[in-house]
Design an enzyme around this catalytic site. Sequence first.
Site, short mmCIF file in Angstrom:
data_model
loop_
_atom_site.label_atom_id
_atom_site.label_comp_id
_atom_site.label_asym_id
_atom_site.label_seq_id
_atom_site.Cartn_x
_atom_site.Cartn_y
_atom_site.Cartn_z
CG LEU A 74 27.92 37.92 25.18
CD1 LEU A 74 28.63 38.10 23.85
CD2 LEU A 74 28.06 39.18 26.03
N PRO A 75 26.50 33.90 24.15
CG PRO A 75 26.26 32.26 22.50
CD PRO A 75 25.89 33.67 22.85
CG HIS A 76 30.23 33.80 28.01
ND1 HIS A 76 28.94 34.32 28.02
CD2 HIS A 76 30.55 33.57 29.30
CE1 HIS A 76 28.53 34.43 29.28
NE2 HIS A 76 29.48 33.97 30.07
CB ALA A 77 32.26 28.22 26.89
#
Length: 171
Positions: free
Chosen positions: A74-77
Amino acid sequence: MKLTKFLTIENIRQGALISSKKRALELVGKIIAESLNKSCGCEENEGICPIECFGNLFKREKLGSTSLNHGIALPHAKLPSSSTLSLENPIAVFVQLETPIDYEASGNKEVDLIYAVMFPEESCEQYKGCLQQIAQRLSDKTLIKQLRNAESAEEIWQLLEYADNQVIEQD
């Protein structure tokens, strides 16, 4: 929280051939930039640069792996508002990989499903609980199995919509 709330069928990739975590984040950055630039009608050299999206995802990933259990990441930025184009709402990407990759996950579990989200910097507080809700939704083993076996972006979209409708019925 619906899995399809920030996602569109155009931002789903099925059977992607990716060799590493870095390449996966580059693909996600490219999809996000293309989607945002298309939505604003920006020319190719205007708008948001895919490298900027990738850079923010990569920088966040350096703080700690965004992998979840069961081979999901769950990559997020945040997308800074100083960008050429500011992001008004979160934007999501879903990628089903052809083969699992080393994602530097705890327990050395390889990842083959990626649900990525980029949030507008100025409204992160508003979406604070979203990641936890998405992670919880992506822990459904039946859904995970179906997503792995899906053979098209359309099928993935239908599975996510069906899962969203199941949650609505339970509430």
